[in-house]
Design a protein around this motif. Structure first.
Motif, PDB file in Angstrom:
ATOM      1  N   UNK A  17      33.211  -0.318   9.555  1.00 30.19           N
ATOM      2  CA  UNK A  17      33.937   0.496  10.122  1.00 30.19           C
ATOM      3  C   UNK A  17      33.029   0.983  11.279  1.00 30.19           C
ATOM      4  N   UNK A  18      33.472   0.612  12.656  1.00 35.57           N
ATOM      5  CA  UNK A  18      32.910   1.123  13.893  1.00 35.57           C
ATOM      6  C   UNK A  18      33.536   2.118  14.593  1.00 35.57           C
ATOM      7  N   UNK A  19      32.926   3.214  14.595  1.00 38.49           N
ATOM      8  CA  UNK A  19      33.607   4.686  15.304  1.00 38.49           C
ATOM      9  C   UNK A  19      34.009   4.091  16.728  1.00 38.49           C
ATOM     10  N   UNK A  20      35.182   4.659  16.885  1.00 41.62           N
ATOM     11  CA  UNK A  20      35.717   4.228  18.111  1.00 41.62           C
ATOM     12  C   UNK A  20      35.512   5.023  19.225  1.00 41.62           C
ATOM     13  N   UNK A  21      35.114   4.556  20.157  1.00 34.27           N
ATOM     14  CA  UNK A  21      34.646   5.334  21.419  1.00 34.27           C
ATOM     15  C   UNK A  21      35.659   5.395  22.541  1.00 34.27           C
ATOM     16  N   UNK A  22      35.646   6.251  23.398  1.00 31.15           N
ATOM     17  CA  UNK A  22      36.572   6.333  24.442  1.00 31.15           C
ATOM     18  C   UNK A  22      35.893   5.455  25.620  1.00 31.15           C
ATOM     19  N   UNK A  23      36.852   5.063  26.573  1.00 28.79           N
ATOM     20  CA  UNK A  23      36.445   4.270  27.489  1.00 28.79           C
ATOM     21  C   UNK A  23      35.659   5.081  28.443  1.00 28.79           C
ATOM     22  N   UNK A  27      38.378  10.582   3.096  1.00 34.47           N
ATOM     23  CA  UNK A  27      38.771   9.356   2.797  1.00 34.47           C
ATOM     24  C   UNK A  27      39.351   8.672   4.010  1.00 34.47           C
ATOM     25  N   UNK A  28      39.246   7.268   3.769  1.00 37.84           N
ATOM     26  CA  UNK A  28      39.918   6.514   5.120  1.00 37.84           C
ATOM     27  C   UNK A  28      40.801   5.634   4.490  1.00 37.84           C
ATOM     28  N   UNK A  35      28.336  14.779   4.222  1.00 33.13           N
ATOM     29  CA  UNK A  35      29.614  14.201   4.094  1.00 33.13           C
ATOM     30  C   UNK A  35      30.044  13.624   5.745  1.00 33.13           C
ATOM     31  N   UNK A  36      30.857  12.371   5.725  1.00 31.62           N
ATOM     32  CA  UNK A  36      31.003  11.901   6.746  1.00 31.62           C
ATOM     33  C   UNK A  36      32.115  12.748   7.469  1.00 31.62           C
ATOM     34  N   UNK A  37      32.298  12.698   8.956  1.00 30.14           N
ATOM     35  CA  UNK A  37      33.049  13.444   9.514  1.00 30.14           C
ATOM     36  C   UNK A  37      34.651  13.181   9.258  1.00 30.14           C
ATOM     37  N   UNK A  38      35.372  14.101   8.839  1.00 29.23           N
ATOM     38  CA  UNK A  38      37.005  13.682   9.235  1.00 29.23           C
ATOM     39  C   UNK A  38      37.421  13.719  10.413  1.00 29.23           C
ATOM     40  N   UNK A  39      38.739  12.949  10.422  1.00 37.21           N
ATOM     41  CA  UNK A  39      39.496  12.941  11.698  1.00 37.21           C
ATOM     42  C   UNK A  39      38.492  12.095  12.892  1.00 37.21           C
ATOM     43  N   UNK A  40      37.687  11.207  12.180  1.00 37.14           N
ATOM     44  CA  UNK A  40      36.964  10.349  13.172  1.00 37.14           C
ATOM     45  C   UNK A  40      37.845   8.864  13.041  1.00 37.14           C
ATOM     46  N   UNK A  41      38.102   8.268  14.375  1.00 33.87           N
ATOM     47  CA  UNK A  41      38.757   6.962  14.325  1.00 33.87           C
ATOM     48  C   UNK A  41      37.787   6.180  14.163  1.00 33.87           C
ATOM     49  N   UNK A  42      37.929   4.966  13.324  1.00 34.92           N
ATOM     50  CA  UNK A  42      37.068   3.556  13.553  1.00 34.92           C
ATOM     51  C   UNK A  42      37.912   2.495  13.438  1.00 34.92           C
ATOM     52  N   UNK A  43      37.288   1.481  14.057  1.00 39.73           N
ATOM     53  CA  UNK A  43      37.735   0.187  14.161  1.00 39.73           C
ATOM     54  C   UNK A  43      37.466  -0.390  12.862  1.00 39.73           C
ATOM     55  N   UNK A  61      42.404  -3.306  14.610  1.00 41.87           N
ATOM     56  CA  UNK A  61      42.931  -2.241  13.775  1.00 41.87           C
ATOM     57  C   UNK A  61      42.053  -1.031  13.911  1.00 41.87           C
ATOM     58  N   UNK A  62      42.896  -0.173  13.794  1.00 43.39           N
ATOM     59  CA  UNK A  62      41.877   1.369  13.669  1.00 43.39           C
ATOM     60  C   UNK A  62      42.424   2.322  12.486  1.00 43.39           C
ATOM     61  N   UNK A  63      41.631   3.206  11.901  1.00 41.28           N
ATOM     62  CA  UNK A  63      42.071   3.966  11.041  1.00 41.28           C
ATOM     63  C   UNK A  63      41.305   5.183  10.965  1.00 41.28           C
ATOM     64  N   UNK A  64      41.881   6.419  10.706  1.00 44.94           N
ATOM     65  CA  UNK A  64      41.277   7.724  10.853  1.00 44.94           C
ATOM     66  C   UNK A  64      40.746   8.339   9.478  1.00 44.94           C
ATOM     67  N   UNK A  65      39.565   8.779   9.468  1.00 43.67           N
ATOM     68  CA  UNK A  65      39.027   9.413   8.146  1.00 43.67           C
ATOM     69  C   UNK A  65      39.804  11.013   8.066  1.00 43.67           C
TER      70      UNK A  65
END
Lengths: 64, 64
Positions: free
Chosen positions: B43-49, A14-15, B24-32, A2-6
């Protein structure tokens, strides 16, 4: 996975906590927020202090 | 110790990611999002392959 974006909301970031197995996380739960150096964020549910009790001596146990 | 509370927003549960050390944490970051059995949320930052590249053979190294 499952993924979610800040996202920005006003001036705060927020997330959304997505549902897992159809179950939503509980609202109004307080979490301790831990930022790791690798960018991982850990949310630990905050617990009340177990030893913060009204009465003095409630944990006292007599020797047998 | 930074804490934050979950809340309902529409039909989804959100949590504010509070600033740490004024940043502040970065907005628009995708987390697992990982839910542990003890209630902890990771919440783990999603990385590109890293190996998802355009060219074939870019990682090829000739023997010396």
């Amino acid at each position: 996975m499952i993924t979610s974006k800040t996202r920005m909301q006003g001036s705060s970031v927020v997330i959304t906590l997505p549902p897992s197995n159809g179950e939503k996380p509980t609202p109004n739960t307080e979490y301790i927020v831990e930022y790791s150096n690798d960018g991982t964020i850990i949310l630990v549910p905050k617990m009340d202090d177990t030893f913060n009790v009204e009465e003095i001596g409630v944990f006292y146990e007599t020797d047998e």
